[in-house]
Every structure is written in structure tokens, then in C-alpha cells.
Design a protein around this motif. Structure first.
Motif, PDB file in Angstrom:
ATOM      1  N   ASP A 156       2.557  -6.781   5.328  1.00 27.71           N
ATOM      2  CA  ASP A 156       3.702  -6.525   6.197  1.00 27.71           C
ATOM      3  C   ASP A 156       3.449  -5.253   7.024  1.00 27.71           C
ATOM      4  O   ASP A 156       3.839  -4.150   6.625  1.00 27.71           O
ATOM      5  CB  ASP A 156       4.947  -6.369   5.296  1.00 27.71           C
ATOM      6  CG  ASP A 156       6.220  -6.168   6.089  1.00 27.71           C
ATOM      7  OD1 ASP A 156       6.138  -5.962   7.326  1.00 27.71           O
ATOM      8  OD2 ASP A 156       7.297  -6.205   5.466  1.00 27.71           O
ATOM      9  N   ALA A 184      -0.339   0.505   0.143  1.00 30.01           N
ATOM     10  CA  ALA A 184       0.364  -0.708   0.578  1.00 30.01           C
ATOM     11  C   ALA A 184       0.318  -1.789  -0.508  1.00 30.01           C
ATOM     12  O   ALA A 184       1.321  -2.467  -0.764  1.00 30.01           O
ATOM     13  CB  ALA A 184      -0.259  -1.222   1.874  1.00 30.01           C
ATOM     14  N   HIS A 203       2.660  -1.081  -3.366  1.00 27.26           N
ATOM     15  CA  HIS A 203       4.071  -1.253  -3.014  1.00 27.26           C
ATOM     16  C   HIS A 203       4.378  -2.665  -2.517  1.00 27.26           C
ATOM     17  O   HIS A 203       5.468  -2.921  -2.014  1.00 27.26           O
ATOM     18  CB  HIS A 203       4.491  -0.208  -1.976  1.00 27.26           C
ATOM     19  CG  HIS A 203       4.554   1.180  -2.553  1.00 27.26           C
ATOM     20  ND1 HIS A 203       3.431   1.945  -2.769  1.00 27.26           N
ATOM     21  CD2 HIS A 203       5.611   1.912  -3.005  1.00 27.26           C
ATOM     22  CE1 HIS A 203       3.784   3.099  -3.313  1.00 27.26           C
ATOM     23  NE2 HIS A 203       5.098   3.107  -3.473  1.00 27.26           N
ATOM     24  N   ILE A 256       3.313  -4.291   0.077  1.00 24.10           N
ATOM     25  CA  ILE A 256       3.606  -4.408   1.514  1.00 24.10           C
ATOM     26  C   ILE A 256       2.324  -4.604   2.346  1.00 24.10           C
ATOM     27  O   ILE A 256       2.366  -4.479   3.568  1.00 24.10           O
ATOM     28  CB  ILE A 256       4.389  -3.170   2.040  1.00 24.10           C
ATOM     29  CG1 ILE A 256       3.633  -1.864   1.721  1.00 24.10           C
ATOM     30  CG2 ILE A 256       5.800  -3.145   1.463  1.00 24.10           C
ATOM     31  CD1 ILE A 256       4.230  -0.624   2.375  1.00 24.10           C
ATOM     32  N   ALA A 307       6.220  -2.711   7.508  1.00 31.77           N
ATOM     33  CA  ALA A 307       6.546  -1.935   6.308  1.00 31.77           C
ATOM     34  C   ALA A 307       5.491  -0.849   6.064  1.00 31.77           C
ATOM     35  O   ALA A 307       5.812   0.264   5.634  1.00 31.77           O
ATOM     36  CB  ALA A 307       6.660  -2.861   5.091  1.00 31.77           C
TER      37      ALA A 307
END
Ligand code: DC
Length: 224
Positions: free
Chosen positions: A53, A45, A48, A50, A56
Motif C-alpha cells: 500500500d 512496511a 506493519h 503496508i 500507507a
């Protein structure tokens, strides 16, 4: 002794993994560090962008392949994320700072719990984490809840980070441990708590050898 499941839960930096590894070696069992799996999801995560989030992260779950592979050099299993050995990277403090939030996402837990249950199906495993005795294997034959004085835990973690060449301050380590305890205990899904039938092991002033003597006494219940 017949093959059993040993569930070890407890606070972060309590020496759970060290103890679990030694117990697995003593019995010739498989050792599974479930925290490494939550850390691998967190690392994915973060890479990337994210990590903040949850939706996501959930959407990306099918893209994450997490597995353990035996490392003959260390005699232990390393965690792999999509074929890459991420054992060292997942222990960084920036990953530690975000892992509680990621591990609070219900769908993340669902996926990892299912994997863990599959790994323990044949028994003969020592699994360490936060919810092993309560959620993953509520029927485990031996459940241990580990705890240690927060000051002792902070000192252990500080020494580990410094030994790895990671420049951290004692204050940062103490804050991280305090925050993680709070988040692990207060999260809505599978909070850290002692299973009613778990035996408590407070190792604040115990050596590993003393902890091994302690567990030999527990094994006596399973000798037939
Ligand atoms: O054991 P560890 O410190 O490597 O675990 C990292 C994080 O993962 C910890 O903050 C809580 C979470 N975790 C969890 O929620 N459930 C588990 N079974 C294992 C770890």
C-alpha cells in the motif's frame, strides 16, 4: 589525494558493497550502503502490513528513523530502524523480494536521497546504490558502474544465503535477481542506468584484489 565522492551503481549481487567497503577502508572514507536504507523502509512496511500500500508507506515515512551506527565488532556500520539494529533482518530474501516495489515510491526516494546528500556533504564518502551517480551525486568526481554475469551473481548470492543458514534454492535466487534487475531498470523514478561519465567495472571473473588494482588506476586521475 583530495577528498572526493565515489559513486558506485550497478545491478544487485554484483559485489558492490564488498568492493565499496574495501575502497572506503583503503581511503579512510565513510561507506554508505544506500540499499540498506531502502531495505529498512521495506522492513518497516512489512512489519506493519503496508508493503503493498504505497499511500500507507508514504503516510508512515515520518515514523521511520533510519541511521547508520558504527559496529566496532565488525568494523562496519550497521543500519538501525527506530533505534533497533536491523542489519541481519533486512538481508532476508522476503525483504529482497519486496524492496524493489517499495523503492519505486517517489516519496520514499525523495526522503532517502535527501538523507544521502546530507551524509555526503563533507565528501570523503563511498556510496553504493542504483542512482548515486545519476541522481544523488551527479557531480561525483568518480562514478563506477558495476556489472557481472547474472549466473555469477546468482551463485554469489546463493552462497551468501546458505552461509547465513537461510534455506533457499538456486532457482529462487535466480528468479529474485532477474526480477530485481527488471524492476530496477524499468521503474518510472530513477531507474538503474549508467551515468554517461561512469566507468564500467565488470567483475565477473575478477578477485577483490584485482578490483582494488583496477581502482588504484582510477585514483591516478585525482593525484595532484
Ligand atoms: O543494493 P541492494 O540489493 O541491497 O538494494 C536493495 C534494493 O533497493 C534494490 O532492489 C534497489 C533498491 N535501491 C534503489 O532503488 N536505490 C538505491 N540507491 C539503492 C537500492
Amino acid at each position: 589525494m583530495k577528498k572526493i565522492i565515489i559513486a558506485i551503481d550497478g545491478y544487485s549481487s554484483c559485489g558492490k558493497s564488498t568492493f565499496a567497503k574495501a575502497v572506503a577502508a583503503r581511503l579512510g572514507y565513510l561507506f554508505i550502503d544506500t540499499g540498506a536504507m531502502y531495505r529498512a523502509v521495506t522492513l518497516y512496511a512489512m512489519r506493519h502490513g503496508i508493503a503493498d500500500d504505497p499511500a500507507a508507506v508514504v503516510a508512515a515515512l515520518p515514523q521511520m528513523r533510519i541511521e547508520f551506527r558504527f559496529n566496532p565488532a565488525s568494523g562496519r556500520s550497521d543500519v538501525y530502524l527506530n533505534g533497533e539494529n536491523v542489519e541481519a533482518e533486512i538481508r532476508r530474501i522476503d525483504v529482497s523480494n519486496r524492496v524493489s516495489a517499495v523503492s519505486g515510491i517517489p516519496e520514499v526516494r525523495e526522503k532517502l536521497v535527501a538523507m544521502q546528500q546530507e551524509m555526503g556533504r563533507a565528501k570523503g564518502v563511498v556510496m553504493d546504490g542504483r542512482d548515486i551517480g545519476t541522481v544523488v551525486f551527479p557531480e561525483a568526481e568518480l562514478k563506477i558502474f558495476m556489472t557481472a554475469d547474472p549466473k555469477v551473481r546468482a551463485e554469489r548470492r546463493y552462497k551468501e544465503q546458505i552461509a547465513k543458514g537461510e534455506p533457499v534454492s538456486m532457482e529462487e535466487v535466480e528468479r529474485n535477481i532477474r526480477d530485481r534487475d527488471r524492476q530496477d531498470e524499468s521503474r518510472a523514478v530513477s531507474p538503474l542506468r549508467r551515468a554517461e561519465d561512469a566507468v564500467v567495472l565488470d567483475n565477473s571473473s575478477m578477485s577483490l584484489a584485482e578490483q582494488m588494482t583496477w581502482i588504484e588506476n582510477q585514483f591516478k586521475h585525482f593525484e595532484s
